[in-house]
Design a protein around this motif. Structure first.
Motif, PDB file in Angstrom:
ATOM      1  N   PHE A 250       0.794  -1.371   0.087  1.00 45.59           N
ATOM      2  CA  PHE A 250       0.200  -0.087   0.015  1.00 45.59           C
ATOM      3  C   PHE A 250       0.712   1.405   0.096  1.00 45.59           C
ATOM      4  O   PHE A 250       0.639   2.129  -0.614  1.00 45.59           O
ATOM      5  CB  PHE A 250      -0.961   0.043   1.172  1.00 45.59           C
ATOM      6  N   VAL A 251       1.923   1.362   0.775  1.00 48.10           N
ATOM      7  CA  VAL A 251       2.850   2.468   0.647  1.00 48.10           C
ATOM      8  C   VAL A 251       3.190   2.669  -0.626  1.00 48.10           C
ATOM      9  O   VAL A 251       3.446   3.795  -1.190  1.00 48.10           O
ATOM     10  CB  VAL A 251       3.789   2.271   1.851  1.00 48.10           C
ATOM     11  N   THR A 252       3.852   1.637  -1.204  1.00 48.74           N
ATOM     12  CA  THR A 252       4.423   1.565  -2.478  1.00 48.74           C
ATOM     13  C   THR A 252       3.536   2.005  -3.397  1.00 48.74           C
ATOM     14  O   THR A 252       3.667   2.985  -4.447  1.00 48.74           O
ATOM     15  CB  THR A 252       4.764   0.172  -2.865  1.00 48.74           C
ATOM     16  N   GLY A 253       2.021   1.433  -3.518  1.00 47.76           N
ATOM     17  CA  GLY A 253       1.051   1.696  -4.360  1.00 47.76           C
ATOM     18  C   GLY A 253       0.636   2.865  -4.582  1.00 47.76           C
ATOM     19  O   GLY A 253       0.478   3.968  -5.148  1.00 47.76           O
ATOM     20  N   VAL A 254      -0.236   3.285  -3.181  1.00 43.86           N
ATOM     21  CA  VAL A 254      -1.015   4.516  -3.026  1.00 43.86           C
ATOM     22  C   VAL A 254       0.073   5.694  -2.943  1.00 43.86           C
ATOM     23  O   VAL A 254      -0.252   6.790  -3.444  1.00 43.86           O
ATOM     24  CB  VAL A 254      -1.853   4.314  -1.626  1.00 43.86           C
ATOM     25  N   SER A 255       1.118   5.586  -2.445  1.00 40.78           N
ATOM     26  CA  SER A 255       1.838   6.866  -1.974  1.00 40.78           C
ATOM     27  C   SER A 255       2.406   7.345  -3.371  1.00 40.78           C
ATOM     28  O   SER A 255       2.478   8.432  -3.588  1.00 40.78           O
ATOM     29  CB  SER A 255       3.173   6.458  -1.352  1.00 40.78           C
ATOM     30  N   HIS A 256       2.817   6.149  -4.337  1.00 40.02           N
ATOM     31  CA  HIS A 256       3.288   6.681  -5.562  1.00 40.02           C
ATOM     32  C   HIS A 256       2.269   7.531  -6.383  1.00 40.02           C
ATOM     33  O   HIS A 256       2.489   8.561  -7.105  1.00 40.02           O
ATOM     34  CB  HIS A 256       3.581   5.622  -6.241  1.00 40.02           C
ATOM     35  N   VAL A 257       0.933   7.133  -6.344  1.00 35.30           N
ATOM     36  CA  VAL A 257      -0.058   7.737  -7.044  1.00 35.30           C
ATOM     37  C   VAL A 257      -0.221   9.291  -6.532  1.00 35.30           C
ATOM     38  O   VAL A 257      -0.366  10.022  -7.135  1.00 35.30           O
ATOM     39  CB  VAL A 257      -1.098   6.783  -7.220  1.00 35.30           C
ATOM     40  N   LEU A 258      -0.382   9.153  -5.304  1.00 36.92           N
ATOM     41  CA  LEU A 258      -0.611  10.510  -4.647  1.00 36.92           C
ATOM     42  C   LEU A 258       0.570  11.286  -4.995  1.00 36.92           C
ATOM     43  O   LEU A 258       0.534  12.783  -5.099  1.00 36.92           O
ATOM     44  CB  LEU A 258      -0.722  10.166  -3.159  1.00 36.92           C
ATOM     45  N   LEU A 259       1.823  10.951  -4.820  1.00 38.17           N
ATOM     46  CA  LEU A 259       2.789  11.916  -4.962  1.00 38.17           C
ATOM     47  C   LEU A 259       2.773  12.352  -6.481  1.00 38.17           C
ATOM     48  O   LEU A 259       3.101  13.671  -6.611  1.00 38.17           O
ATOM     49  CB  LEU A 259       4.286  10.900  -5.145  1.00 38.17           C
TER      50      LEU A 259
END
Lengths: 310, 392
Positions: free
Chosen positions: B204-213
Motif C-alpha cells: 500500500f505504501v508503494t502503490g498508494v503513495s506513488h500515485v498520490l505523489l
C-alpha cells in the motif's frame, strides 16, 4: 474585453508582489506581459486563474467575475504553466487525453482533439513516449498540447520557452501565432523581449508588480528618447572626435570603448550619413558598422534604469 | 471519473513492485501451508518432545522419580543454563518446552503446600499440551497418594504413580471432528494474516503513495485547479480509487488464504480475521496517504515502504510471535497499529469458541487501530491544508 484586471494587490507578508496592477486584454490579441524575473508576472497569472488569493482588486474574464469555482469560465481557458506539468507515468497521448478530458465530456471529441493537439505541436512520432524520454523542447511542446487540446478561447502561457532550444522556441512561437489566427486570445508572459516583440500585438511592461508602460511595441518605443543606436569599429578614435560627433544634430550620446564608437541619437533621417561623411572627411578609417533601432530592453532601461535581465 | 481512471493508469507503473511483494508473500504462504500440513499429520501421534529441564531444586528422590517418569514422553535436550540461549533454543524449535523446577519445590510439595513449576514454551504448539498433561498427571496423582497414604515413601510413591499412568489410551484421528480441524486452521490463519500485515504495509505504501505523489506535485495541482473540475471531485475520486485498490487487494488475499488453507475452512474465526485485516488495511491506507502527501521523491517512498513495513513487522510480531519479543520492544510496538493488528489475530487464534464474551476481546485492538487511522487522517488533512496554503 476578454480579461479585465483592476487594482490587483497581492502581498506575501511585507513583500508586495502586485501593486495595484491594471490590465486589459481585448479579444483576438496576443497580449505580452513583459518583465524581469520576480516582477510579478506569474503571480498575476495565478491570480487571474484564481489559483492564488489576492488582497485587493477585481478580475473579470469574458465579462464575468473570475473565482475558483467559476467552472463556466475555466472551461474556455487554456493554461500553459512556467514549469512542465505532466504526469511522468503517462505517455504523451495519455497526458494530452487526460487534461483534455477534464474540459470535454464527449469521449469521441476528446480523442479527436487529443490527436489534433499532438499534431499541432508536431509530437506525432512521440505519442507513445513517456515524458522522461523527451528532450526539454519536446517536453515544452507536450506541456503546450496539454493546455490547448480543448480549443480554449483564452490561452495563458507563462514563460513557455524557458530553457528551450532555438528550434523548439521558434516552433512554439509560430504555434502561438497560429492559435491566435484560429481565433484564440493569448496572454503571453516572458522576460525575453525578442519573443514579446516578435509575436505580441499589445504589450504591458511590468516591474515590481506594477505596469510601468503599455501599448503596441511601436508605441512603447516612441515613449523613449533614443531613436537609433550606431556602433562603428575604428582604431583611430580619440577624445576630440567624440566631442565633435556629440555636436551633430540629433546625437545625444557618444562613447568610445574597446575601439568601438557607440553613438545614440534621436530619430532623424540621415544620422548615419552625416557621421560617415565626418569620418571620410577626417580620413578616419573604420570597419564594421551596426545600426540598431531601440528594443524593448531600451524602453525598460530608460524607464527603470536597469536592464530587463538584471 | 477521469481522475479515478488516471489513478489506475499511474498505478500500473508500480505494479511490478507490488507483484514482487505479492510473489514473496505467496512463497512464504506455501511454506506456512506445507508446515501446517505436516503438523496436522503429526498432531495425534505419540512422540518424544524435546524439552529442557532446569532443576534449581537439586537432586532428590521425588525429582528423580518425576524425571524418570517424564522421560517416557520427552527427550531431554542439554542446553547451557543461559537465558539468551534458552530463548534461542525455543525460537529455533530445538526445544518445545522449558521446565524450571524452582528451589524448595520438593520440600514444599511433600509438606502439602501449593507449589508451581515454571514453564516457557512455543506458543500454540500442540506438543506443549502433552507435556503439560504429563506433568499435571504426575503431580496430581502424587498429591492424591500423599493425601490418602501419607506414610508412603518416595520410592513407593514413584512406583504407584508409574503403574497407574502406564496405561495407554489409543487415540484415533477423526478428521470429521470440526473442533480439531478448526484449531489447525486457526494456527494457519494466525500466521497467514500476521504475515499479510507486512505485505499490506509494503504494497500500500508503494502503490498508494506513488500515485498520490504524482497528483500532489505543485504544477499538476495547479493545472488541475485551473481546469473546470472541483478539488472536492478530484479528492472524492482519489479516495474512491484508493478504497477500490485496497479492498480488492485484501479480498484477493482472503481468497488466496482460503485456497492455501490445508483445511479449507471458513468459520466465525475467519470472519474475525477478515474484519481485523480490513481495519488494518484502512490504517495502512491512511499511513500511505500521509506519506504520499508529505514525501516528494519516488526513491524516498521506496525506502520508507521497505523500512516501515520491515520495521513494524519485526517489532510488532508479524514475523516473530509476540511471545518471543522483549518487553521493551513490545512496549515500543504498542504505539504502532501493527502491534494491535497482530494482537487481535493472536487473540482470535486463542479463542476456543466464538461466544460474545470472547469476541469482545478484539474490540480494544480493533478500536485502537481505527483510532490510529482517524488520527493519521486528521494529521493528513492538516498537512494537506497547510501545503495548499503554502502553494498559494
Amino acid at each position: 474585453m476578454i480579461v479585465k484586471v483592476k487594482g490587483l494587490v497581492k502581498r506575501y507578508d511585507k513583500l508586495v508582489a502586485l501593486d495595484y496592477l491594471d490590465l486589459e486584454v481585448a479579444e483576438g490579441e496576443i497580449f505580452g506581459l513583459l518583465g524581469p524575473n520576480g516582477s510579478g508576472k506569474t503571480t498575476a497569472i495565478n491570480c487571474i486563474l484564481s489559483l492564488l488569493k489576492y488582497d485587493k482588486g477585481s478580475i473579470e474574464i469574458f465579462g464575468k467575475p473570475m473565482s475558483a469555482d467559476a467552472y463556466d469560465i475555466k472551461k474556455d481557458i487554456g493554461v500553459i504553466m512556467q514549469n512542465v506539468a505532466v504526469f511522468e507515468a503517462l505517455t504523451v497521448y495519455e497526458n494530452v487525453h487526460y487534461f483534455c478530458s477534464l474540459y470535454i465530456k464527449d469521449k469521441a471529441k476528446v480523442k479527436e482533439l487529443t490527436e489534433e493537439a499532438i499534431r499541432f505541436v508536431s509530437l506525432e512520432e512521440y505519442r507513445n513516449f513517456y515524458p522522461k524520454k523527451l528532450s526539454g523542447g519536446l517536453l515544452r511542446r507536450l506541456n503546450i498540447a496539454c493546455g490547448i487540446a480543448h480549443k480554449p478561447k483564452l490561452i495563458i502561457l507563462d514563460e513557455p520557452t524557458v530553457a528551450v532550444d532555438p528550434q523548439s522556441r521558434n516552433k512554439i512561437l509560430e504555434g502561438i501565432k497560429r492559435l491566435n489566427q484560429e481565433g484564440a486570445t493569448i496572454i503571453y508572459t516572458s522576460h525575453y523581449m525578442e519573443e514579446v516583440e516578435q509575436i505580441c500585438t499589445n504589450i504591458a511592461i511590468i516591474d515590481k508588480g506594477r505596469v510601468i508602460a503599455k501599448g503596441t511595441k511601436d508605441e512603447l518605443k516612441s515613449m523613449i528618447s533614443i531613436g537609433e543606436k550606431i556602433t562603428i569599429e575604428t582604431y583611430q578614435g580619440n577624445e576630440n572626435m567624440v566631442n565633435e560627433l556629440k555636436a551633430f544634430p540629433n546625437v545625444f550620446s557618444v562613447e568610445l570603448r574597446d575601439n568601438r564608437l557607440e553613438i545614440k541619437s534621436n530619430r532623424g533621417k540621415n544620422n548615419l550619413v552625416h557621421i560617415l561623411d565626418y569620418l571620410n572627411k577626417n580620413q578616419i578609417s573604420f570597419g564594421r558598422i551596426v545600426t540598431e533601432l531601440p528594443t524593448l530592453n531600451d524602453v525598460f532601461l530608460e524607464i527603470t534604469g536597469k536592464e530587463l535581465r538584471d | 471519473m477521469q481522475v479515478f481512471k488516471l489513478y489506475f493508469k499511474i498505478f500500473k507503473q508500480n505494479l511490478f513492485s507490488i507483484l514482487v511483494y505479492t510473489g514473496l508473500f505467496v512463497g512464504i504462504l506455501v511454506m506456512i501451508s506445507l508446515n501446517i500440513r505436516r503438523e496436522e499429520e503429526k498432531k495425534f501421534t505419540s512422540k518424544e518432545i524435546p524439552i529442557l529441564v532446569v532443576n534449581e531444586d537439586g537432586n532428590n528422590n521425588l525429582i528423580e522419580g518425576f524425571l524418570n517418569y517424564l522421560d517416557a514422553y520427552v527427550t531431554y535436550v542439554p542446553i547451557e543454563n543461559d537465558e539468551e540461549k534458552r530463548k534461542d533454543a525455543l525460537f529455533y524449535n530445538e526445544v518445545y518446552y522449558i521446565l524450571t523446577i524452582p528451589a524448595g519445590f520438593s520440600e514444599a510439595f511433600l509438606s502439602g503446600n501449593e507449589v508451581e513449576l515454571r514453564k516457557e514454551c512455543i506458543p500454540n504448539a500442540a506438543e506443549t499440551v502433552f507435556v503439560d498433561t504429563a506433568i499435571n498427571d504426575y503431580f496430581n496423582m502424587a498429591k492424591v497418594y500423599r493425601k490418602h497414604m501419607p506414610n508412603l515413601s518416595i520410592e513407593e510413591l514413584n512406583f504407584y504413580i508409574e503403574n497407574n499412568l502406564d496405561v495407554e489410551t489409543s487415540v484415533a484421528f477423526n478428521d470429521n471432528g470440526s473442533k480439531n480441524v478448526h484449531k489447525g486452521s486457526d494456527n494457519y490463519y494466525m500466521t497467514y494474516f500476521n504475515t499479510l500485515g507486512y505485505i499490506l504495509l509494503a504494497c500500500f505504501v508503494t502503490g498508494v503513495s506513488h500515485v498520490l505523489l504524482a497528483f500532489n506535485q505543485l504544477d499538476i495541482r495547479r493545472r488541475n485547479s485551473a481546469a473546470p473540475i472541483s478539488n472536492r471531485s478530484i479528492n472524492i475520486q482519489l479516495i474512491l480509487a484508493n478504497l477500490v485498490f485496497v479492498l480488492s487487494y485484501v479480498v484477493v488475499f482472503f481468497v488466496i488464504g482460503y485456497l492455501f488453507n490445508p483445511n479449507k475452512v471458513i468459520g466465525m474465526g475467519t470472519y474475525l480475521y477478515w474484519l481485523n485485516t480490513i481495519v488494518f488495511a484502512l490504517v495502512t491506507l491512511s499511513i500511505s496517504y500521509i506519506i504520499g502527501i508529505t514525501v516528494t521523491s519516488k526513491n524516498a517512498i521506496h525506502a520508507i515502504a521497505t523500512a516501515l513495513s520491515l520495521g513494524l513487522a519485526f517489532i510488532s510480531g508479524m514475523f516473530v510471535p509476540q511471545e518471543f519479543l522483549g518487553k521493551a520492544v513490545l512496549r515500543l510496538a504498542s504505539f504502532t497499529p501493527a502491534y494491535w493488528f497482530v494482537k487481535a489475530n493472536d487473540t482470535i487464534a486463542l479463542m476456543s469458541n466464538y461466544s460474545w464474551e470472547n469476541i469482545r476481546q478484539i474490540y480494544l485492538p480493533l478500536g485502537i487501530q481505527l483510532g490510529f487511522a482517524a488520527a493519521i487522517i486528521s494529521m493528513s488533512l492538516v498537512i494537506s491544508k497547510r501545503k495548499s496554503q503554502q502553494a498559494s
